[in-house]
Design a protein around this motif. Sequence first.
Motif, PDB file in Angstrom:
ATOM      1  N   ILE A 172     -15.470  11.490  12.454  1.00 32.39           N
ATOM      2  CA  ILE A 172     -14.952  10.421  11.852  1.00 32.39           C
ATOM      3  C   ILE A 172     -14.142  10.705  10.437  1.00 32.39           C
ATOM      4  CG2 ILE A 172     -15.272   8.179  10.723  1.00 32.39           C
ATOM      5  CD1 ILE A 172     -18.110   8.016  12.420  1.00 32.39           C
ATOM      6  N   ALA A 173     -13.310  10.170  10.270  1.00 31.31           N
ATOM      7  CA  ALA A 173     -12.153  10.563   9.040  1.00 31.31           C
ATOM      8  C   ALA A 173     -11.333   9.430   8.429  1.00 31.31           C
ATOM      9  CB  ALA A 173     -10.928  11.650   9.688  1.00 31.31           C
ATOM     10  N   PRO A 174     -12.043   8.651   7.482  1.00 31.59           N
ATOM     11  CA  PRO A 174     -11.192   7.482   6.848  1.00 31.59           C
ATOM     12  C   PRO A 174     -10.166   8.543   5.844  1.00 31.59           C
ATOM     13  CG  PRO A 174     -13.376   8.174   5.642  1.00 31.59           C
ATOM     14  CD  PRO A 174     -13.428   8.911   7.053  1.00 31.59           C
ATOM     15  N   SER A 175      -9.053   7.811   5.686  1.00 31.14           N
ATOM     16  CA  SER A 175      -7.810   8.421   5.084  1.00 31.14           C
ATOM     17  C   SER A 175      -7.030   7.209   4.407  1.00 31.14           C
ATOM     18  CB  SER A 175      -6.752   9.026   6.162  1.00 31.14           C
ATOM     19  OG  SER A 175      -6.294   7.893   7.045  1.00 31.14           O
ATOM     20  N   ILE A 176      -6.233   7.715   3.527  1.00 31.02           N
ATOM     21  CA  ILE A 176      -5.197   6.772   2.878  1.00 31.02           C
ATOM     22  C   ILE A 176      -3.612   7.446   2.723  1.00 31.02           C
ATOM     23  CG2 ILE A 176      -6.129   7.664   0.415  1.00 31.02           C
ATOM     24  CD1 ILE A 176      -4.969   5.047  -0.794  1.00 31.02           C
ATOM     25  N   SER A 177      -2.723   6.874   3.258  1.00 29.13           N
ATOM     26  CA  SER A 177      -1.497   7.177   3.207  1.00 29.13           C
ATOM     27  C   SER A 177      -0.659   6.568   2.072  1.00 29.13           C
ATOM     28  CB  SER A 177      -0.670   7.059   4.616  1.00 29.13           C
ATOM     29  OG  SER A 177      -1.412   7.677   5.502  1.00 29.13           O
ATOM     30  N   HIS A 178       0.107   7.570   1.367  1.00 34.34           N
ATOM     31  CA  HIS A 178       0.887   6.721   0.259  1.00 34.34           C
ATOM     32  C   HIS A 178       2.330   7.384   0.181  1.00 34.34           C
ATOM     33  CE1 HIS A 178       1.939   5.010  -3.751  1.00 34.34           C
ATOM     34  NE2 HIS A 178       2.486   6.310  -3.862  1.00 34.34           N
ATOM     35  N   TYR A 179       3.469   6.120   0.031  1.00 29.06           N
ATOM     36  CA  TYR A 179       4.741   6.581   0.159  1.00 29.06           C
ATOM     37  C   TYR A 179       5.178   5.872  -1.283  1.00 29.06           C
ATOM     38  CZ  TYR A 179       5.837   8.113   4.688  1.00 29.06           C
ATOM     39  OH  TYR A 179       5.615   8.976   5.949  1.00 29.06           O
ATOM     40  N   ASN A 180       5.796   6.768  -1.836  1.00 25.60           N
ATOM     41  CA  ASN A 180       6.579   6.208  -3.122  1.00 25.60           C
ATOM     42  C   ASN A 180       7.646   4.967  -2.952  1.00 25.60           C
ATOM     43  OD1 ASN A 180       4.991   7.845  -4.880  1.00 25.60           O
ATOM     44  ND2 ASN A 180       6.693   9.072  -5.299  1.00 25.60           N
ATOM     45  N   THR A 181       8.100   4.968  -1.857  1.00 30.10           N
ATOM     46  CA  THR A 181       9.163   3.899  -1.498  1.00 30.10           C
ATOM     47  C   THR A 181       9.010   3.512  -0.070  1.00 30.10           C
ATOM     48  OG1 THR A 181      10.802   4.785  -3.209  1.00 30.10           O
ATOM     49  CG2 THR A 181      11.638   3.384  -1.547  1.00 30.10           C
ATOM     50  N   VAL A 182       8.945   2.222   0.133  1.00 24.38           N
ATOM     51  CA  VAL A 182       8.420   1.622   1.486  1.00 24.38           C
ATOM     52  C   VAL A 182       9.542   0.454   1.650  1.00 24.38           C
ATOM     53  CG1 VAL A 182       6.172   2.429   1.419  1.00 24.38           C
ATOM     54  CG2 VAL A 182       6.607   0.312   0.573  1.00 24.38           C
ATOM     55  N   GLU A 183       9.502  -0.085   2.942  1.00 28.24           N
ATOM     56  CA  GLU A 183      10.218  -1.274   3.238  1.00 28.24           C
ATOM     57  C   GLU A 183       9.460  -2.338   2.636  1.00 28.24           C
ATOM     58  OE1 GLU A 183      13.123  -1.081   4.596  1.00 28.24           O
ATOM     59  OE2 GLU A 183      13.058   1.022   5.355  1.00 28.24           O
ATOM     60  N   SER A 184      10.278  -3.507   2.646  1.00 25.77           N
ATOM     61  CA  SER A 184       9.803  -4.711   1.928  1.00 25.77           C
ATOM     62  C   SER A 184       8.421  -5.210   2.357  1.00 25.77           C
ATOM     63  CB  SER A 184      10.796  -5.601   1.809  1.00 25.77           C
ATOM     64  OG  SER A 184      11.217  -6.084   2.980  1.00 25.77           O
ATOM     65  N   PHE A 185       8.497  -5.207   3.910  1.00 30.23           N
ATOM     66  CA  PHE A 185       7.256  -5.736   4.608  1.00 30.23           C
ATOM     67  C   PHE A 185       6.048  -4.764   4.781  1.00 30.23           C
ATOM     68  CE2 PHE A 185      10.175  -3.189   7.547  1.00 30.23           C
ATOM     69  CZ  PHE A 185       9.090  -2.623   8.202  1.00 30.23           C
ATOM     70  N   MET A 186       6.297  -3.599   3.993  1.00 35.47           N
ATOM     71  CA  MET A 186       5.082  -2.575   4.093  1.00 35.47           C
ATOM     72  C   MET A 186       4.499  -2.812   2.548  1.00 35.47           C
ATOM     73  SD  MET A 186       6.667   0.821   5.712  1.00 35.47           S
ATOM     74  CE  MET A 186       6.716   0.663   7.603  1.00 35.47           C
ATOM     75  N   GLU A 187       3.277  -2.079   2.554  1.00 32.96           N
ATOM     76  CA  GLU A 187       2.427  -1.558   1.177  1.00 32.96           C
ATOM     77  C   GLU A 187       2.644  -0.367   1.021  1.00 32.96           C
ATOM     78  OE1 GLU A 187      -1.395  -3.102   1.049  1.00 32.96           O
ATOM     79  OE2 GLU A 187      -0.783  -5.107   1.808  1.00 32.96           O
ATOM     80  N   ASN A 188       2.602   0.138  -0.315  1.00 32.78           N
ATOM     81  CA  ASN A 188       2.771   1.788  -0.456  1.00 32.78           C
ATOM     82  C   ASN A 188       1.802   2.313   0.110  1.00 32.78           C
ATOM     83  OD1 ASN A 188       4.585  -0.019  -2.937  1.00 32.78           O
ATOM     84  ND2 ASN A 188       5.430   1.982  -2.571  1.00 32.78           N
ATOM     85  N   ASP A 189       0.302   1.693   0.046  1.00 29.94           N
ATOM     86  CA  ASP A 189      -0.735   2.479   0.715  1.00 29.94           C
ATOM     87  C   ASP A 189      -1.261   1.950   1.717  1.00 29.94           C
ATOM     88  OD1 ASP A 189      -1.117   4.001  -1.668  1.00 29.94           O
ATOM     89  OD2 ASP A 189      -1.556   2.380  -2.722  1.00 29.94           O
ATOM     90  N   ARG A 190      -1.633   2.687   2.578  1.00 29.23           N
ATOM     91  CA  ARG A 190      -2.172   2.145   3.745  1.00 29.23           C
ATOM     92  C   ARG A 190      -3.637   3.089   4.046  1.00 29.23           C
ATOM     93  NH1 ARG A 190       0.448   0.997   9.609  1.00 29.23           N
ATOM     94  NH2 ARG A 190      -0.078  -1.058   9.415  1.00 29.23           N
ATOM     95  N   PHE A 191      -4.673   2.448   4.227  1.00 24.34           N
ATOM     96  CA  PHE A 191      -5.967   2.837   4.826  1.00 24.34           C
ATOM     97  C   PHE A 191      -6.038   2.805   6.114  1.00 24.34           C
ATOM     98  CE2 PHE A 191      -6.587   1.198   0.478  1.00 24.34           C
ATOM     99  CZ  PHE A 191      -7.175   2.179  -0.205  1.00 24.34           C
ATOM    100  N   ALA A 192      -6.717   3.831   6.658  1.00 24.06           N
ATOM    101  CA  ALA A 192      -6.848   4.059   8.204  1.00 24.06           C
ATOM    102  C   ALA A 192      -8.201   4.963   8.171  1.00 24.06           C
ATOM    103  CB  ALA A 192      -5.591   4.613   8.875  1.00 24.06           C
ATOM    104  N   ILE A 193      -8.677   4.644   9.567  1.00 27.36           N
ATOM    105  CA  ILE A 193      -9.610   5.545  10.128  1.00 27.36           C
ATOM    106  C   ILE A 193      -9.629   6.205  11.417  1.00 27.36           C
ATOM    107  CG2 ILE A 193     -11.106   3.609  10.835  1.00 27.36           C
ATOM    108  CD1 ILE A 193     -13.503   4.945   9.841  1.00 27.36           C
TER     109      ILE A 193
END
Length: 289
Positions: A172-193
Motif C-alpha cells: 500500500i503506497a500513499p503519495s502526493i504529487s505536486h506541480y508548480n504550474t497547473v491548469e485552472s481546473f486542477m490543484e497544485n497537489d494531488r493525494f493518491a493511494i
Amino acid sequence: MKNYKIILCTFLLLPLMVLSQEKKKDSIVDKPSRPAFESATLIDNATDVLFNKNTLEVMMQHRFGEINGGTNDLAGFWGASNIRIALSYALHDRLTVGFGTTKEGRLQDFNWKVGLLRQTRSDKTPLNISYYGNFTIDARPGNRFYTKQDRYSYFHQIIFSRRFSPNVSFQIAPSISHYNTVESFMENDRFAIAFGGRAKISPQTSILLDYSQPITQFKNVTEADGSITNYNHPGISLGVEFGTSNHAFQLFITNFRGIVPQQNYMKTTNDFFNGDFLIGFNITRNYNF
C-alpha cells in the motif's frame, strides 16, 4: 567429591549455554526477510526493493499507443509511444539515487529511495517501509513556461509492503504529487493511494496487479466539441513478470500512458473500463560492482 564438582560446574554453565543458543537462534531468525518484490518497480509504482551497496540498475520502460487509438494502429504498436530510460545506483543498502529521461514531455527526473524499516524473518518487524521521491524538470523548448520554476514537479510516496509468503506479496503506497504550474481546473497537489500485489506461479514467473486511486478530485472539463474530459480515473495495470537474480521483464496492460508517477496521477484521462488501455513493458538489468 569429584562428581559433585562436575555436577556443580554443569549447573553453573548451563544458563550460559542456553543463553548463547537463544542468542544464536534469535540472530538467525531475526535477519531481514527477502524483499517483497523482485523488481524496484511494480509496473507503475515503486516497490520496497533496495539493492545491495554499489549495485547499478539500468531500466527501460516502454508504453505503446492506446489499443483503441485508431482503426489502423495494430493494437497501438503503430501509434505514438512513450519511452523512459533510467539509471539508479545504490549508495548504501538502504539508499538508492537515480536519473531518468522520458520521451513524452522531455521529462528529466532525479529520484531517490530510502529504506526506513525492513520486515524480519521472525515477524518481529512485520512490514517493510520505504520512502520514494523525485524531482522532475519539463525540458521542452519554447515559451510554454513563464519562469524556470514552472517546469518543476515533485513526487513523494511512502511504501508499506509485506511478504506474506515466498509466493505472495502486497503493498500500500500513499503519495502526493505536486506541480508548480497547473491548469485552472486542477490543484497544485494531488493525494493518491496505490495498492499492488504479486503472486508467483513458478520460480521465475509472477502475476502482477497495480491499482492507483486519486483522492484529490479535479473538475471535469467540457471540451469545445461538447465532450467531457475526466482527470479522476484510477490507474489499473495487470501484467506478468519474468525474473532472474539480475534481470526482470514485466509485460502488462495499463491505462497509464505516462511513466513518471506524478504525470500519471495528475494528467491521466484514460478510462480502463472504456477500453482506454495500452500495452507496455519494463526491462531492468542489475550490475554489481
